[in-house]
Design a protein around this motif. Structure first.
Motif, PDB file in Angstrom:
ATOM      1  N   ARG A   1       0.938  -1.009  -0.163  1.00 48.65           N
ATOM      2  CA  ARG A   1       0.019   0.001  -0.110  1.00 48.65           C
ATOM      3  C   ARG A   1       0.799   1.450  -0.245  1.00 48.65           C
ATOM      4  NH1 ARG A   1      -5.717  -0.914  -0.553  1.00 48.65           N
ATOM      5  NH2 ARG A   1      -6.039  -2.947   0.453  1.00 48.65           N
TER       6      ARG A   1
ATOM      7  N   ALA B   1       0.989   4.181  -3.054  1.00 45.42           N
ATOM      8  CA  ALA B   1       0.437   5.674  -2.688  1.00 45.42           C
ATOM      9  C   ALA B   1       1.200   6.815  -3.476  1.00 45.42           C
ATOM     10  CB  ALA B   1       0.731   5.799  -1.314  1.00 45.42           C
ATOM     11  N   ARG B   2       0.249   7.791  -3.652  1.00 47.96           N
ATOM     12  CA  ARG B   2       0.772   8.824  -4.727  1.00 47.96           C
ATOM     13  C   ARG B   2       1.258  10.121  -3.710  1.00 47.96           C
ATOM     14  NH1 ARG B   2       2.501   7.772  -8.947  1.00 47.96           N
ATOM     15  NH2 ARG B   2       2.017   9.737  -9.983  1.00 47.96           N
TER      16      ARG B   2
ATOM     17  N   GLY C   1       2.137  11.386   0.498  1.00 49.69           N
ATOM     18  CA  GLY C   1       2.163  11.207   2.003  1.00 49.69           C
ATOM     19  C   GLY C   1       2.222  12.154   2.621  1.00 49.69           C
TER      20      GLY C   1
ATOM     21  N   ILE D   1       0.311   7.649   4.956  1.00 44.82           N
ATOM     22  CA  ILE D   1      -0.459   7.474   3.658  1.00 44.82           C
ATOM     23  C   ILE D   1      -1.869   6.987   4.088  1.00 44.82           C
ATOM     24  CG2 ILE D   1       1.435   7.285   2.107  1.00 44.82           C
ATOM     25  CD1 ILE D   1      -0.857   4.445   2.398  1.00 44.82           C
TER      26      ILE D   1
ATOM     27  N   HIS E   1      -6.169   6.179   2.782  1.00 44.59           N
ATOM     28  CA  HIS E   1      -7.180   6.047   1.767  1.00 44.59           C
ATOM     29  C   HIS E   1      -8.528   6.432   2.525  1.00 44.59           C
ATOM     30  CE1 HIS E   1      -9.490   5.213  -1.763  1.00 44.59           C
ATOM     31  NE2 HIS E   1     -10.381   4.339  -0.896  1.00 44.59           N
TER      32      HIS E   1
ATOM     33  N   TRP F   1      -4.879   3.173   6.496  1.00 45.55           N
ATOM     34  CA  TRP F   1      -3.630   3.925   6.621  1.00 45.55           C
ATOM     35  C   TRP F   1      -2.589   3.172   6.888  1.00 45.55           C
ATOM     36  CZ3 TRP F   1      -1.008   3.573  10.927  1.00 45.55           C
ATOM     37  CH2 TRP F   1      -1.691   2.793  12.196  1.00 45.55           C
TER      38      TRP F   1
END
Length: 137
Positions: free
Chosen positions: A9, A13-14, A16, A71, A73, A83
């Motif tokens: 994950r 992630a894009r 943080g 990070i 979602h 997370w």
């Protein structure tokens, strides 16, 4: 969430949120782009507009060389929440192999850096601890 899923994950992630401690002891959190290289999370000072290149996060790490990267979602569907957090020792790099690795990894991950890779200092956070949570258990 187990460590393998947390790392998967994290790598996907894009964005943080980098958390550091100010010299006065207060918290400091900023959104960052980042890449995972081996057992290190790397983020760099890039060309996006900033008031100065002497960023607070750099001064913080010089004083307290540890950091966390979070990070997450978010979804209105709470069965999709999650997370992941990395905690570790933080260091600043310029014009060394860590800096070069970070620059290359960020240019691969973010097409926005294709024509203009980051040129500022790199922050390396060792993945001393990775943890996560998912509403799916």
């Amino acid at each position: 969430m187990d460590e393998a899923e947390a790392r998967t994950r994290l790598e996907a992630a894009r964005v943080g949120h980098l958390a550091t401690v100010r010299p006065d002891g207060g918290p400091h959190v900023v959104p960052v782009t980042f890449a995972v290289v081996g057992n290190v999370v790397l983020t760099m000072v890039d060309h996006k507009p900033k008031t100065t290149t002497r960023l607070q996060r750099l001064a913080n790490i010089e004083t307290y060389p540890s950091a966390s990267l979070l990070i997450d979602h978010w979804s209105e569907d709470w069965t999709r929440l999650l997370w992941v957090r990395v905690d570790g020792a933080a260091s600043i790099h310029a014009d060394d192999p860590v800096w070069s690795d970070g620059r290359a990894a960020l240019a691969v991950k973010y097409h926005q850096y294709g024509g203009r890779p980051p040129e500022g200092p790199a922050i390396a956070i060792s993945i001393d601890r990775i943890s996560g949570w998912s509403s799916r258990g």
